[in-house]
Design a protein around this motif. Structure first.
Motif, short mmCIF file in Angstrom:
data_model
loop_
_atom_site.label_atom_id
_atom_site.label_comp_id
_atom_site.label_asym_id
_atom_site.label_seq_id
_atom_site.Cartn_x
_atom_site.Cartn_y
_atom_site.Cartn_z
N ASP A 21 22.57 17.60 -11.23
CA ASP A 21 23.76 17.89 -12.08
C ASP A 21 24.92 17.20 -11.17
O ASP A 21 24.83 16.58 -10.13
CB ASP A 21 24.05 19.35 -12.37
CG ASP A 21 23.79 20.38 -11.15
OD1 ASP A 21 24.22 19.59 -9.92
OD2 ASP A 21 23.79 21.54 -11.16
N THR A 22 26.05 17.53 -11.76
CA THR A 22 27.35 17.00 -11.00
C THR A 22 27.26 17.34 -9.50
O THR A 22 27.58 16.28 -8.72
CB THR A 22 28.57 17.72 -11.58
OG1 THR A 22 28.37 17.79 -13.04
CG2 THR A 22 29.85 16.95 -11.09
N VAL A 23 26.97 18.48 -9.10
CA VAL A 23 27.08 18.61 -7.64
C VAL A 23 25.76 17.96 -7.14
O VAL A 23 25.80 16.95 -5.85
CB VAL A 23 26.96 20.12 -7.40
CG1 VAL A 23 26.98 20.41 -6.03
CG2 VAL A 23 27.99 20.98 -8.11
N GLN A 26 25.41 13.83 -6.32
CA GLN A 26 25.98 13.48 -5.02
C GLN A 26 25.02 13.39 -3.92
O GLN A 26 24.88 12.32 -3.24
CB GLN A 26 27.34 14.03 -4.75
CG GLN A 26 28.46 13.89 -5.71
CD GLN A 26 29.62 14.87 -5.64
OE1 GLN A 26 29.56 15.76 -4.74
NE2 GLN A 26 30.11 15.17 -6.60
N ALA A 55 25.76 13.19 -14.84
CA ALA A 55 26.07 12.99 -13.45
C ALA A 55 24.52 12.18 -12.95
O ALA A 55 24.50 11.28 -12.31
CB ALA A 55 26.50 14.01 -12.61
N LEU A 57 22.35 11.18 -14.87
CA LEU A 57 21.84 9.87 -15.47
C LEU A 57 22.67 8.60 -14.87
O LEU A 57 21.96 7.69 -14.59
CB LEU A 57 22.23 10.02 -16.73
CG LEU A 57 21.49 10.90 -17.85
CD1 LEU A 57 21.96 11.01 -18.99
CD2 LEU A 57 19.98 10.62 -17.89
N ARG A 58 23.96 9.12 -14.22
CA ARG A 58 24.49 8.09 -13.80
C ARG A 58 24.01 7.60 -12.14
O ARG A 58 23.83 6.51 -11.95
CB ARG A 58 25.97 8.51 -13.35
CG ARG A 58 27.04 8.20 -14.70
CD ARG A 58 28.40 8.36 -14.18
NE ARG A 58 28.87 9.70 -13.74
CZ ARG A 58 29.30 10.49 -14.63
NH1 ARG A 58 29.27 10.27 -15.91
NH2 ARG A 58 29.46 11.93 -14.33
#
Lengths: 99, 761
Positions: A21-23, A26, A55, A57-58
C-alpha cells in the motif's frame, strides 16, 4: 510487506508477501532500488500478496519501465483472485500480461 | 387342562384317598377281628384239650396215689415181692400210662442198695424189668428227687427216659411213707409225650394251622420227634420265632403275631410244664377278609369310574356356558364391543356372570361414547388453543433483530416460553422516529385470559410507540385504557422505553416490573427506576420516566418474573441476586444478545428442570459502534492505522473479503490523496475519516482543512488501454475510487474539503 528476492537463470524473482500500500510501496521501491541496475528478466510472484493499492501499482510500473528500458522483461504471476480486480480495472492485467 | 377335568381329577383323587383310608382301616379292623376270632377259637380248642389232658393226668395221679395207699401198709420186702402185681394193676389202670415203676429209697434199704421194678407196655403185653444201681441210676433222676421233696407226688419235666421207658415222657412220682412218715419208696407212672402229640390234631382250627408242643421255656422238646403232619410243615415251623414266643411266654401272654404271616396261640399245661401251641397262617385266619377283598376292589374301581364319568359330565354341562362367555370376553377385549353375551341357564352360577358381563359391555359402550365426546371436545379445544398460540406467536416480532443508526448498531434478541399453550408475557419493539421503542410486560395470571390481555397491551404500545410518545406517557395511556375496560381486575407489570442511538441515551418508565439489568464496561447492575403501580390497578396514576446513557458497549437485559422466580425441583427460587450474577457472567462471555439470551434460557431451563411454573420472557438489547471514525495526521504512515480500523470494523460487522478489499482500497486512495496533495495550515490539523454503513452501502467521508482542492477535477484521466510507455503514474488513486464506488462527491464546507464516497456492499 516483505520481499523474497532470489536470482534466477537470467534474471530476478521477487516474491511479494503481505500488503503493498501507500506505506509499504515505498519500502518496495527502496528495496528494489538496492538490488542495483541490471536485474535481468524480473518475475513478480504475487501468490502471497494480499492487497495492492494504486501506490503499489505505481511501484510495479516504475519497476516495469526500468526493466523494459534495459531491454529485459517483467512478468507478474500468481495474482490472487482478491487482488486481481485492481489489475483488471486499471488495465494493468494487459500491461503485465496476467492472462 | 379344562376346569371340568381338573375338578373331576381333584374330586377323584380326594375320594380315592378317603376310600383307600377307609379300606385300609376296614381291612386292618377285619384282619384284627378275624385274628382275635381265630385266637379265641384256638384258645377254646386248647383249653378243651388242656382240660382233657388235665383230667387224664389227674386220673393217672389218682391211680398212682391209690397204689401208694396200698403200698404204705406193706413192708419193703412185701412191696418187692408184690411189685409186679401192683405195677400190673397200675399200668392197666389207664391207657395213657406208658409205663410205671416202684423204686426203693436206698437209704431205707438194709444194704443201701437201689431197687427198682419197672413195667411198660410192649406190644399187646407188658414188659417188666428190674433196674437200679449200675444200669439205671434212678436216684439221679429228676422225678425221684422231686418226689422225695413232695408231699403227695409231683409231675416231672419232660425228659427222655433211657434204659426204662425209652421214650420222651413225663413222670408222676409219688412218695410212699411208712408209719414214721419216712419216705421209703416211690411209685411212678409215665405218660409218653407221644400221647399229647396224638392229641395235637384236635388243635387245628384251620386247615393250614399246625400245633406243636414247647417247654415252659419256649423250647422244642429234646428228642421229640416231629409228627408226620408237622413234618410237612417243617419249613413253616422253621420260621417260628422261638425266642419271641419264649419272651411272650415269660410275660404271660397268650398269643403272638409272628411276622406278618402267622398268629401263634399257646396254652400251658401247668402240671407237666409244657405248652401247647397252635400256629395259624394269617391267610387262613383272614379268609373272610380275603374273600371280600376282590369284590370290594371291583366295586371301588367301578364306583370311581362312574364317579369320574358323572362328575365330568356334570361339570362340563354346568361349565359349558363358560366357553361362550370366555369367547365373548376375548372378543370384547379385542375391541368388539357389540359382542352378544351368551346366556347361561337361569339361576345357575354362570347366569350371574353372564348378566355381569352384559352390564360391563353396556357400561363400556356408554363410556366409549362419553370418552369419544370428551375427546372430541378436548381436541377441539386443543386445536383452538394451538391456533391461539400460533396467533400469539405470530403477533410477536422476531426474536432476533438489529437496528443501525449513525454508526451505532442495536442488536436485539428475545426469548419467550409459555407455561401453558398461550402466555401472559409480552415483548415488543418498534423503530419509530429514529428510536428503538421496546416493551416487556407480564399480565397477571396465565393462559387464555392473560393472553388476550397481552394482545390488548401490545396494540396500545404499538400505537403509542409509532407516535413516538414518551415512555411515561405510553405507560399512562396503557394504564388508563386498561383501567377503563378492566372488569376482571387484571393488571400488567411492564417496562416501556426507547433507546436513541444518536444521542446514546435510553429512556424508560416502570409499571411495577422487575428491575432491568444494564451492563456496561464496568459490569452489570440493576437499573434504579421509580417503581410505578402495575398498569390496570389505578386509573389516572401518573408514571415517570428516567433517562440514562446507553452508548455502544452497553447492554440492556429485561425479563419477566418467570425467570427471577423460576423454581428448582427442590423449590428454591432463582432470585434476583443469582439472576444478576448469571446475566453478568453471560454478558461477559457472550456479548452477542442472541447467544447470550439462548444461554440464559438454557440456564433457567436447566435450573427448573424443564418445568415452567410461569411464562418466561427475556429481552436483550445491546449497542455497539459500527463503521469507523478516525482523525488522522497528514502522514502516510497513518495509512496503517486507517487500515487496522477498517479491518476491525469489517470483523465486527462481518463483511466479506470483497467488501473489505474495496473499502480498504478506496479509503487508502482517498486518504493518501489528501496526504499527498494537501498541506494543512496548522500541523495539528487532522484528516477526519468517517465510515458508516446502512443496509446496502458503506458511506465514507474524508475531510481535510487544506486549501480548496477537488481531486475529482484535478486528477488526470487514466486511459487503461495506453501502452506502458504512455501510461502516467498519477491519477490512479482517484481512478480506482471512481471505479470502486457508487458515487463520489466533492464539496467545500466551512473551509474543509469534503469527499463523500458511497460504496455498494
Amino acid at each position: 510487506m516483505t520481499l523474497d528476492i532470489e536470482k534466477i537463470d537470467n534474471g530476478t524473482r521477487i516474491a511479494v508477501k503481505g500488503r503493498l500500500d501507500t506505506v509499504t510501496s515505498q519500502e518496495f521501491d527502496s528495496q528494489v532500488k538496492n538490488l542495483g541496475g541490471d536485474l535481468g528478466d524480473v518475475v513478480l510472484d504475487c501468490a502471497e500478496m494480499e492487497y495492492i493499492s494504486s501506490a503499489g501499482l505505481r511501484s510495479f510500473i516504475t519497476l516495469l519501465k526500468g526493466v523494459k528500458a534495459s531491454g529485459k522483461d517483467l512478468s507478474v504471476v500468481n495474482v490472487i483472485p482478491a487482488v486481481r480486480p485492481v489489475f483488471d480495472m486499471t488495465g494493468f492485467s494487459k500491461l503485465f500480461n496476467l492472462d | 387342562m379344562k376346569l371340568s377335568d381338573k375338578l373331576s381329577l381333584y374330586e377323584v383323587i380326594v375320594s380315592f384317598g378317603i376310600f383307600i383310608a377307609i379300606a385300609v382301616i376296614v381291612e386292618l379292623y377285619a384282619v384284627k377281628n378275624e385274628s382275635r376270632q381265630a385266637e379265641d377259637i384256638t384258645r377254646l380248642l386248647q383249653s378243651e384239650l388242656v382240660g382233657t389232658i388235665d383230667t387224664r393226668l389227674y386220673s393217672v395221679e389218682q391211680n398212682v396215689r391209690r397204689s401208694v395207699k396200698e403200698l404204705q401198709k406193706e413192708t419193703t420186702e412185701e412191696i418187692k415181692s408184690s411189685a409186679s402185681e401192683s405195677l400190673g394193676i397200675l399200668v392197666d389202670s389207664d391207657s395213657i400210662i406208658s409205663g410205671c415203676g416202684i423204686v426203693m429209697v436206698p437209704e431205707r434199704m438194709s444194704q443201701g442198695k437201689e431197687w427198682m421194678e419197672y413195667m411198660r407196655h410192649e406190644g399187646d403185653g407188658v414188659h417188666t424189668m428190674q433196674l437200679g444201681d449200675t444200669d439205671y441210676r434212678y436216684t439221679r433222676q429228676q422225678w425221684y428227687t422231686a418226689a422225695l421233696d413232695s408231699n403227695s407226688g409231683i409231675w416231672s419235666e419232660p425228659y427222655f427216659d433211657e434204659g426204662a421207658g425209652d421214650c420222651l415222657m413225663v413222670t408222676f412220682a409219688c412218695p410212699v411213707r411208712n408209719e414214721a412218715g419216712e419216705i421209703f419208696c416211690v411209685v411212678t407212672a409215665d405218660v409218653a409225650v407221644s400221647y399229647l402229640d396224638e392229641q395235637l390234631n384236635r388243635l387245628i382250627p384251620y386247615p393250614e394251622s399246625y400245633a406243636f408242643i414247647l417247654t415252659k421255656q419256649g423250647k422244642f422238646l429234646e428228642g421229640y420227634p416231629m409228627s408226620p403232619y408237622r413234618e410237612e410243615d417243617r419249613g413253616k415251623s422253621k420260621r417260628l420265632n422261638l425266642p419271641a414266643i419264649s419272651k411272650s411266654l415269660q410275660e404271660g401272654e397268650t398269643s403272638i403275631f409272628l411276622g406278618r404271616d402267622f398268629i401263634c396261640t399257646f396254652t400251658p399245661v401247668e402240671n407237666i410244664n409244657l405248652v401247647l401251641c397252635t400256629a395259624s397262617p394269617l391267610t387262613s385266619v383272614t379268609q373272610v377278609t380275603s374273600r371280600i377283598r376282590l369284590p370290594l376292589l371291583i366295586i371301588l374301581v367301578l364306583g370311581f369310574a362312574i364317579l369320574i364319568f358323572l362328575l365330568r359330565a356334570t361339570l362340563r354341562r354346568a361349565l359349558r356356558p363358560l366357553n361362550g362367555l370366555t369367547d365373548a370376553a376375548t372378543r370384547i377385549g379385542s375391541g368388539d364391543f357389540d359382542t352378544p353375551i351368551p346366556p347361561a341357564p337361569e339361576y345357575s352360577d354362570l347366569d350371574n356372570l353372564s348378566r355381569a358381563m352384559t352390564d360391563m359391555r353396556d357400561s363400556i359402550n356408554r363410556y366409549i361414547v362419553q370418552i369419544e365426546e370428551s375427546t372430541r371436545a378436548r381436541e377441539h379445544m386443543e386445536t383452538q388453543l394451538r391456533i391461539a398460540r400460533d396467533i400469539q406467536r405470530s403477533l410477536l416480532p422476531p426474536g432476533d433483530a438489529s437496528f443501525k443508526r449513525e454508526g451505532t448498531l442495536l442488536s436485539l434478541a428475545a426469548y419467550q416460553e409459555s407455561a401453558m399453550e398461550v402466555g401472559g408475557d409480552l415483548y415488543d419493539y418498534v423503530e419509530s422516529a429514529g428510536r428503538l421503542y421496546f416493551i416487556i410486560a407480564d399480565v397477571s395470571g396465565k393462559g387464555i385470559p392473560a393472553a388476550l390481555m397481552t394482545s390488548y397491551v401490545k396494540s396500545l404500545f404499538h400505537f403509542a410507540a409509532q407516535q413516538a410518545m414518551a415512555p411515561a406517557d405510553i405507560v399512562t395511556r396503557i394504564n388508563d385504557n386498561m383501567c377503563a375496560d378492566n372488569s376482571t381486575n387484571m393488571f400488567v407489570t411492564m417496562l416501556v422505553g426507547y433507546i436513541d442511538a444518536v444521542s446514546n441515551t435510553m429512556v424508560m418508565a416502570n409499571a411495577g416490573h422487575n428491575p432491568a439489568v444494564v451492563c456496561s464496561g464496568d459490569g452489570c447492575r440493576y437499573l434504579d427506576l421509580p417503581a410505578g403501580l402495575p398498569a390496570g390497578v389505578m386509573p389516572g396514576m401518573p408514571y415517570s420516566e428516567t433517562a440514562c446513557p446507553f452508548a455502544p458497549g452497553d447492554t440492556l437485559f429485561l425479563y419477566t418474573d418467570g425467570m427471577s422466580e423460576a423454581e428448582s425441583p427442590q423449590g428454591v427460587l432463582y432470585g434476583q441476586e443469582k439472576l444478576l450474577e448469571t446475566v453478568s457472567e453471560t454478558m461477559n462471555r457472550l456479548p452477542e444478545p442472541s447467544t447470550a439470551v439462548a444461554s440464559l434460557a438454557d440456564e433457567v431451563k436447566r435450573y427448573c428442570d424443564n418445568v415452567y411454573a410461569d411464562d418466561i420472557t427475556m429481552l436483550c438489547i445491546s449497542s455497539s459502534a459500527t463503521g469507523v471514525s478516525m482523525n488522522l495526521k497528514y502522514d502516510s504512515a497513518e495509512i496503517g492505522t486507517l487500515i487496522s480500523g477498517i479491518q476491525l470494523a469489517a470483523q465486527r460487522e462481518g463483511w466479506d473479503d470483497g467488501l473489505l478489499n474495496k473499502v480498504m482500497l478506496v479509503a487508502e486512495e482517498a486518504v493518501s490523496n489528501v496526504i499527498n496533495y494537501s498541506t494543512p495550515a496548522d500541523p495539528e490539523e487532522r484528516i477526519e475519516f468517517r465510515l458508516s454503513s446502512d443496509a446496502a452501502t458503506e458511506a465514507m467521508t474524508v475531510s481535510d482543512s487544506g486549501p480548496e482542492f477537488n481531486p475529482l477535477v484535478s486528477a488526470p484521466d487514466v486511459d487503461t488501454d495506453l501502452p506502458l510507455e504512455e501510461r502516467k503514474v498519477g491519477g490512479l488513486g482517484i481512478f480506482l475510487i471512481r471505479r470502486l464506488s457508487e458515487k463520489v462527491e466533492y464539496s467545500r464546507v466551512d473551509g474543509r474539503n469534503i469527499l463523500k464516497i458511497i460504496i455498494q456492499k
